[in-house]
Design an enzyme around this catalytic site. Sequence first.
Site, short mmCIF file in Angstrom:
data_model
loop_
_atom_site.label_atom_id
_atom_site.label_comp_id
_atom_site.label_asym_id
_atom_site.label_seq_id
_atom_site.Cartn_x
_atom_site.Cartn_y
_atom_site.Cartn_z
N ASP A 17 26.53 -15.30 0.67
CA ASP A 17 26.62 -15.14 -0.78
C ASP A 17 27.39 -13.85 -1.06
O ASP A 17 27.58 -13.02 -0.16
CB ASP A 17 25.20 -15.07 -1.36
CG ASP A 17 25.18 -14.71 -2.82
OD1 ASP A 17 25.88 -15.38 -3.60
OD2 ASP A 17 24.48 -13.75 -3.20
N ASP A 19 27.50 -11.73 -4.69
CA ASP A 19 26.83 -10.76 -5.57
C ASP A 19 25.38 -10.51 -5.13
O ASP A 19 24.60 -11.44 -5.00
CB ASP A 19 26.83 -11.27 -7.02
CG ASP A 19 28.24 -11.43 -7.57
OD1 ASP A 19 28.86 -10.40 -7.85
OD2 ASP A 19 28.72 -12.58 -7.67
N GLY A 248 5.38 16.42 -5.29
CA GLY A 248 5.33 14.98 -5.13
C GLY A 248 3.98 14.43 -5.53
O GLY A 248 3.37 14.86 -6.50
N THR A 260 6.18 16.71 3.27
CA THR A 260 7.48 16.27 2.79
C THR A 260 7.94 17.15 1.64
O THR A 260 7.13 17.67 0.88
CB THR A 260 7.43 14.81 2.33
OG1 THR A 260 6.38 14.65 1.37
CG2 THR A 260 7.18 13.88 3.51
N GLU A 312 11.75 10.93 0.05
CA GLU A 312 10.79 11.91 0.58
C GLU A 312 11.27 12.42 1.94
O GLU A 312 11.00 11.80 2.97
CB GLU A 312 9.40 11.28 0.69
CG GLU A 312 8.85 10.79 -0.65
CD GLU A 312 7.45 10.18 -0.55
OE1 GLU A 312 6.69 10.63 0.32
OE2 GLU A 312 7.16 9.26 -1.33
N LEU A 315 11.42 17.94 6.51
CA LEU A 315 12.21 18.91 7.27
C LEU A 315 11.45 19.25 8.55
O LEU A 315 10.30 19.65 8.52
CB LEU A 315 12.45 20.18 6.44
CG LEU A 315 13.63 20.13 5.45
CD1 LEU A 315 13.51 18.97 4.48
CD2 LEU A 315 13.76 21.45 4.71
N HIS A 317 10.61 21.36 10.77
CA HIS A 317 10.48 22.79 11.05
C HIS A 317 9.15 23.27 10.49
O HIS A 317 8.66 22.74 9.50
CB HIS A 317 11.64 23.54 10.38
CG HIS A 317 11.60 25.03 10.58
ND1 HIS A 317 12.02 25.64 11.74
CD2 HIS A 317 11.17 26.04 9.76
CE1 HIS A 317 11.86 26.95 11.62
NE2 HIS A 317 11.35 27.22 10.44
N PHE A 342 1.61 -0.99 6.24
CA PHE A 342 0.76 -0.73 7.39
C PHE A 342 -0.68 -1.08 7.05
O PHE A 342 -1.12 -0.92 5.91
CB PHE A 342 0.87 0.73 7.82
CG PHE A 342 2.23 1.09 8.35
CD1 PHE A 342 2.53 0.95 9.69
CD2 PHE A 342 3.23 1.53 7.49
CE1 PHE A 342 3.79 1.26 10.18
CE2 PHE A 342 4.50 1.84 7.96
CZ PHE A 342 4.77 1.70 9.31
#
Length: 382
Positions: A17, A19, A248, A260, A312, A315, A317, A342
């Site tokens: 297809d 579109d 968040g 996050t 989200e 990093l 560290h 999950f």
Amino acid sequence: MSTAKALKKVVAAVILDLDGTLIHTDGILGDVLKALLLKYGKQWDGREAQKIVGKTPLEEATIVVEDYELPCSTDEFVTQITPLLYDQFCNIKALPGANRLIKHLSDHNVPLALASNSPRAYVESKISYQQGWKESFSVIIAGDEVRAGKPSPDIFLEAAKRLGIEPSRCLVIEDSLPGVTGGKAAGMEVVAVPSIPKQTHLYIAADEVISSLLDLQPEFWGLPPFDDWIDGTLPLETWHIGGPVVKGFGRGSKVLGIPTANLSTKGYSALLSEHPSGVYFGWARLSTQGVYKMVMSIGWNPYFNNTEKTIEPWLLHEFDGDFYGEELRLVIVGYIRPEANFTSLESLIAKIHEDRRIAERALDIPLYLKYKDDPYLKGSSL
């Protein structure tokens, strides 16, 4: 790719297809409808988006004219909207994985057809802006070249006929319910790539449902496998996003034990709509602290049932404190997996840590490591 599947069926040709499957037209159509309806004093709010997916332009116009009670006929509305759409076709982008799939099948001489409910003139115009597409298809068939469009099987049966291949040996890839219905009615195998968010449960007729073309495994259908996955990651054409870090849902650190750094999606809804839900990775720069490895999710987070698409990043560290309000820039270099639900919080957390390990290892590969010096990360302002 890491997930092995049993061979389902050997197919000899693929029918695609256009579109919503290969190109991202929803945003363009929404913008055009918004501008046109304003002339009638009406406000396009997207509520008809689900109704018009996979329909012919005439069917789409009928729905809009009736639902918004417009003082014009369907034919008049089509006459008004057509030139506005043509003006925007040059701005339509290929969906992630589309160029990769077309090139892969073409390079391996897999017979390839394009079957769209759009009129022939629309189809020709849209694909003219996508380099190499027209010559990759052995057959191109449009909605005005058959007796009835999808969900009728006519367009798929005609495509198989022109390819010279039995319908039962064709694989259809579709984003809409009418397309899935038509493909199955034609006696074909169908992979659904739903273009409307959080609607996967409606595609029960499809033989397989995937989140995006990035997740297609051709070998599952007896076709040549992709060979571009590297250590559980798929290299992508890089893209960027950035902004101040915002608060968040408060679950990253508290519920998951994973801090996050949430970015506001304000102003980025169009960009996020172009990228499938899933787990990505790359490099992140905090304006005052440096550049770090990063793994991130884009999507609806089925476990928590988000009501809006979020981004989200995590990093990789250990930071001493929060950095709310600080400018964060991301360069996304690769893809790991589709978004998944999950059965337990523990399995979700385990998967996120597996994503981290994959990203950390991959970002040491020169192919990805070089983007640590991406100019976007070094810019002084957004």
